[in-house]
Design a protein around this motif. Structure first.
Motif, PDB file in Angstrom:
ATOM      1  N   ASN A 260       0.811  -1.236  -0.222  1.00 43.36           N
ATOM      2  CA  ASN A 260       0.061   0.067  -0.113  1.00 43.36           C
ATOM      3  C   ASN A 260       0.861   1.207  -0.018  1.00 43.36           C
ATOM      4  O   ASN A 260       1.749   1.577   0.916  1.00 43.36           O
ATOM      5  N   PRO A 261       0.881   2.056  -1.179  1.00 44.38           N
ATOM      6  CA  PRO A 261       1.573   3.371  -1.130  1.00 44.38           C
ATOM      7  C   PRO A 261       1.472   4.181   0.004  1.00 44.38           C
ATOM      8  O   PRO A 261       2.386   4.897   0.296  1.00 44.38           O
ATOM      9  N   ALA A 262       0.264   4.106   0.643  1.00 44.28           N
ATOM     10  CA  ALA A 262      -0.024   5.172   1.701  1.00 44.28           C
ATOM     11  C   ALA A 262       0.265   4.658   3.116  1.00 44.28           C
ATOM     12  O   ALA A 262      -0.228   5.168   4.020  1.00 44.28           O
ATOM     13  N   LEU A 263       0.819   3.588   2.970  1.00 39.13           N
ATOM     14  CA  LEU A 263       1.240   2.856   4.490  1.00 39.13           C
ATOM     15  C   LEU A 263       2.038   3.751   5.208  1.00 39.13           C
ATOM     16  O   LEU A 263       2.934   4.348   4.731  1.00 39.13           O
ATOM     17  N   SER A 264       1.697   4.134   6.214  1.00 38.52           N
ATOM     18  CA  SER A 264       2.794   4.685   7.142  1.00 38.52           C
ATOM     19  C   SER A 264       2.602   4.295   8.807  1.00 38.52           C
ATOM     20  O   SER A 264       1.795   3.383   9.087  1.00 38.52           O
ATOM     21  N   ALA A 265       3.402   4.984   9.494  1.00 35.30           N
ATOM     22  CA  ALA A 265       3.261   4.318  11.046  1.00 35.30           C
ATOM     23  C   ALA A 265       2.097   4.815  11.805  1.00 35.30           C
ATOM     24  O   ALA A 265       1.542   4.218  12.588  1.00 35.30           O
ATOM     25  N   SER A 266       1.580   6.014  11.101  1.00 36.13           N
ATOM     26  CA  SER A 266       0.386   6.646  11.795  1.00 36.13           C
ATOM     27  C   SER A 266      -0.742   5.649  11.209  1.00 36.13           C
ATOM     28  O   SER A 266      -1.766   5.266  12.102  1.00 36.13           O
ATOM     29  N   LEU A 267      -0.826   5.385  10.179  1.00 38.58           N
ATOM     30  CA  LEU A 267      -1.939   4.200   9.543  1.00 38.58           C
ATOM     31  C   LEU A 267      -1.871   3.065  10.386  1.00 38.58           C
ATOM     32  O   LEU A 267      -3.034   2.445  10.879  1.00 38.58           O
ATOM     33  N   VAL A 268      -0.781   2.445  10.508  1.00 36.21           N
ATOM     34  CA  VAL A 268      -0.528   1.140  11.201  1.00 36.21           C
ATOM     35  C   VAL A 268      -0.942   1.406  12.670  1.00 36.21           C
ATOM     36  O   VAL A 268      -1.497   0.554  13.246  1.00 36.21           O
ATOM     37  N   GLY A 269      -0.721   2.415  13.331  1.00 33.24           N
ATOM     38  CA  GLY A 269      -0.973   2.646  14.547  1.00 33.24           C
ATOM     39  C   GLY A 269      -2.502   2.872  14.955  1.00 33.24           C
ATOM     40  O   GLY A 269      -3.323   2.376  15.777  1.00 33.24           O
ATOM     41  N   LEU A 270      -3.163   3.478  13.913  1.00 32.32           N
ATOM     42  CA  LEU A 270      -4.292   3.737  13.789  1.00 32.32           C
ATOM     43  C   LEU A 270      -5.390   2.320  13.811  1.00 32.32           C
ATOM     44  O   LEU A 270      -6.306   2.104  14.593  1.00 32.32           O
ATOM     45  N   GLN A 271      -4.762   1.193  12.958  1.00 30.02           N
ATOM     46  CA  GLN A 271      -5.338  -0.040  12.675  1.00 30.02           C
ATOM     47  C   GLN A 271      -5.342  -0.685  13.973  1.00 30.02           C
ATOM     48  O   GLN A 271      -5.879  -1.613  14.230  1.00 30.02           O
ATOM     49  N   LEU A 272      -4.061  -0.499  15.010  1.00 27.37           N
ATOM     50  CA  LEU A 272      -3.948  -1.103  16.018  1.00 27.37           C
ATOM     51  C   LEU A 272      -4.396  -0.655  17.372  1.00 27.37           C
ATOM     52  O   LEU A 272      -4.113  -1.173  18.338  1.00 27.37           O
ATOM     53  N   GLY A 273      -4.852   0.732  17.097  1.00 29.27           N
ATOM     54  CA  GLY A 273      -5.244   1.451  18.278  1.00 29.27           C
ATOM     55  C   GLY A 273      -3.841   1.922  19.182  1.00 29.27           C
ATOM     56  O   GLY A 273      -3.935   2.213  20.323  1.00 29.27           O
ATOM     57  N   LEU A 274      -2.705   2.248  18.311  1.00 27.68           N
ATOM     58  CA  LEU A 274      -1.722   2.828  18.886  1.00 27.68           C
ATOM     59  C   LEU A 274      -1.489   4.226  18.111  1.00 27.68           C
ATOM     60  O   LEU A 274      -1.904   4.330  17.147  1.00 27.68           O
ATOM     61  N   SER A 275      -0.378   5.023  18.748  1.00 24.30           N
ATOM     62  CA  SER A 275       0.061   6.206  17.971  1.00 24.30           C
ATOM     63  C   SER A 275       1.145   5.889  17.101  1.00 24.30           C
ATOM     64  O   SER A 275       1.857   4.960  17.194  1.00 24.30           O
ATOM     65  N   GLY A 276       1.310   6.725  16.178  1.00 21.77           N
ATOM     66  CA  GLY A 276       2.213   6.455  15.145  1.00 21.77           C
ATOM     67  C   GLY A 276       3.626   6.729  16.000  1.00 21.77           C
ATOM     68  O   GLY A 276       4.458   5.916  15.285  1.00 21.77           O
ATOM     69  N   ARG A 277       3.881   7.701  16.629  1.00 15.08           N
ATOM     70  CA  ARG A 277       5.032   7.649  17.384  1.00 15.08           C
ATOM     71  C   ARG A 277       5.428   6.424  17.987  1.00 15.08           C
ATOM     72  O   ARG A 277       6.746   5.931  18.180  1.00 15.08           O
ATOM     73  N   TYR A 278       4.353   5.644  18.900  1.00 14.60           N
ATOM     74  CA  TYR A 278       4.840   4.556  19.584  1.00 14.60           C
ATOM     75  C   TYR A 278       5.178   3.322  18.504  1.00 14.60           C
ATOM     76  O   TYR A 278       5.987   2.618  18.749  1.00 14.60           O
ATOM     77  N   VAL A 279       4.474   3.436  17.500  1.00 15.25           N
ATOM     78  CA  VAL A 279       4.990   2.239  16.295  1.00 15.25           C
ATOM     79  C   VAL A 279       6.311   2.637  16.065  1.00 15.25           C
ATOM     80  O   VAL A 279       7.001   1.479  15.788  1.00 15.25           O
ATOM     81  N   ARG A 280       6.744   3.941  15.785  1.00 11.54           N
ATOM     82  CA  ARG A 280       8.175   4.230  15.213  1.00 11.54           C
ATOM     83  C   ARG A 280       9.078   4.050  16.321  1.00 11.54           C
ATOM     84  O   ARG A 280      10.188   3.273  16.120  1.00 11.54           O
ATOM     85  N   ASP A 281       8.700   4.311  17.539  1.00  2.66           N
ATOM     86  CA  ASP A 281       9.594   3.902  18.558  1.00  2.66           C
ATOM     87  C   ASP A 281       9.796   2.343  19.096  1.00  2.66           C
ATOM     88  O   ASP A 281      10.959   1.844  19.187  1.00  2.66           O
ATOM     89  N   LEU A 282       8.873   1.446  18.592  1.00  2.00           N
ATOM     90  CA  LEU A 282       8.798   0.262  18.597  1.00  2.00           C
ATOM     91  C   LEU A 282       9.598  -0.596  17.747  1.00  2.00           C
ATOM     92  O   LEU A 282      10.716  -1.189  17.930  1.00  2.00           O
ATOM     93  N   LEU A 283       9.799   0.129  16.484  1.00  2.43           N
ATOM     94  CA  LEU A 283      10.590  -0.458  15.383  1.00  2.43           C
ATOM     95  C   LEU A 283      12.056  -0.055  15.641  1.00  2.43           C
ATOM     96  O   LEU A 283      12.951  -0.748  15.186  1.00  2.43           O
ATOM     97  N   ALA A 284      12.212   0.994  15.995  1.00  3.37           N
ATOM     98  CA  ALA A 284      13.556   1.633  16.101  1.00  3.37           C
ATOM     99  C   ALA A 284      14.193   0.899  17.246  1.00  3.37           C
ATOM    100  O   ALA A 284      15.490   0.754  16.955  1.00  3.37           O
ATOM    101  N   ALA A 285      13.711   0.333  18.165  1.00  5.00           N
ATOM    102  CA  ALA A 285      14.364  -0.306  19.195  1.00  5.00           C
ATOM    103  C   ALA A 285      14.798  -1.777  18.785  1.00  5.00           C
ATOM    104  O   ALA A 285      15.703  -2.322  19.345  1.00  5.00           O
TER     105      ALA A 285
END
Length: 347
Positions: A260-285
């Motif tokens: 999906n060209p529109a896929l973003s950390a914010s969109l994944v977070g929205l789908q899972l009930g998480l914030s985009g920043r939390y998603v990025r922090d999880l992956l950065a670790a």
């Protein structure tokens, strides 16, 4: 086949089952699940005979329970595995009743908690002397020392997770008192546990993997949280188990939607009930950022398509767009940097 015993596994009824040489490992020394399917039974047998034979040679080795079959032609598939101290079994069958009675519990060689997750149509869970409990799809119940029966429709699917009681009780005192209570399907911890177990089911780990302790701790943490454990250990479990479970959910979401060209950390977070920043922090670790993971998946997908004869008539630009790239120049640069050649040369 050489039937010499090479090891034992803890199965969902707490019994030790011998692993036989030639059947306990898959290629590369990875743990291989024990699979018992009715498809391998002689076709000439009638309905009840197929059930009895399957039960005698397979199901009784994995779970000491009483079972009943529906009126449908008998079909069953059972997959059981051990990962460190965990036992995990998943079954789909035309079995409409399964009961673990007190004599089964007393006969088990190892005291375990069983965590039964309903993966099919609604089940009814009953305990002697207590009201029946309706178990919708995705819900679960913990049981160990008390008799437990499940009654369902003509075809059912459920999973059993087995954990030594000492491991669970040491971390979450009072767990025994949580037996028999329904854990709703929408519980976040249960949702993450279902996803985590699904991931483990698909993995091939070395028989003595260093990951086993980490896996066990994560599963116990999620189990404790799902059953409502309280106190300091539950708070620590929330830090460990939820974070690990959420990470797996994020990775699964990325793997399913990277095109999906529109896929973003914010969109994944929205789908899972998480914030985009939390998603990025999880992956950065983990050492790989959101954008790095997406890029790698798309590049690997593009390379596979470029080298697949079935896609030889597709234009390179069309392949790039199909896997999620919106800029062909960026795709060309990224491909060459990753693989050392241009997309055209890869063909």
């Amino acid at each position: 086949m050489d039937a010499a015993v090479t090891g034992r596994m803890i199965t969902p009824n707490g019994a030790a089952v011998a692993r036989k040489r030639g059947t306990s490992r898959c290629e590369g020394g990875a743990v291989q699940a024990k699979t018992f399917t009715s498809a391998s039974l002689p076709e000439h047998l009638i309905h009840q005979e197929r059930f009895r034979l399957w039960r005698d040679i397979s199901y009784s080795r994995v779970a000491s329970v009483e079972v009943g079959i529906s009126d449908l032609p008998f079909e069953a598939g059972l997959k059981a595995n051990s990962i460190g101290r965990l036992g995990f079994a998943k079954m789909s069958a035309t079995i409409n009743r399964a009961a673990r009675m007190l004599h089964h519990i007393r006969a088990a060689r190892t005291e375990v908690y069983l965590f039964t997750i309903n993966l099919g149509p609604t089940l009814i869970a009953s305990n002697p002397g207590k009201s029946d409990i309706t178990m919708p799809t995705g819900s679960a119940i913990l049981h160990a020392t008390k008799a437990q029966a499940f009654v369902g429709s003509d075809r059912n699917t459920w999973a059993n997770l087995a954990l030594p009681r000492k491991i669970v009780d040491d971390k979450f005192p009072g767990m025994e008192g949580r037996q028999g209570a329904l854990i709703p399907a929408e519980s976040e911890a249960l949702t993450l546990l279902r996803n985590y177990l699904s991931m483990l089911e698909a993995m091939e780990l070395p028989e003595e993997s260093v990951l086993f302790d980490h896996i066990s701790e994560t599963v116990v943490d999620l189990l404790g949280l799902a059953t409502g454990a309280k106190g300091s250990e539950a708070e620590l479990a929330g830090t460990r188990g939820l974070r690990a479970g959420r990470l797996q959910a994020v990775l699964k979401q990325i793997k399913s939607n990277y095109r999906n060209p529109a896929l973003s950390a914010s969109l994944v977070g929205l789908q899972l009930g998480l914030s985009g920043r939390y998603v990025r922090d999880l992956l950065a670790a983990t050492g790989a950022s959101f954008s790095e993971r997406i890029l790698e998946l798309r590049l690997q997908d593009a390379k596979a398509m470029l080298t697949d004869p079935r896609h030889q008539d597709k234009k390179i630009g069309d392949i790039a767009m199909e896997v999620g790239f919106g800029d062909i120049s960026y795709f060309n640069r990224s491909f060459k940097k990753r693989f050392g050649c241009s997309p055209g040369a890869a063909r």
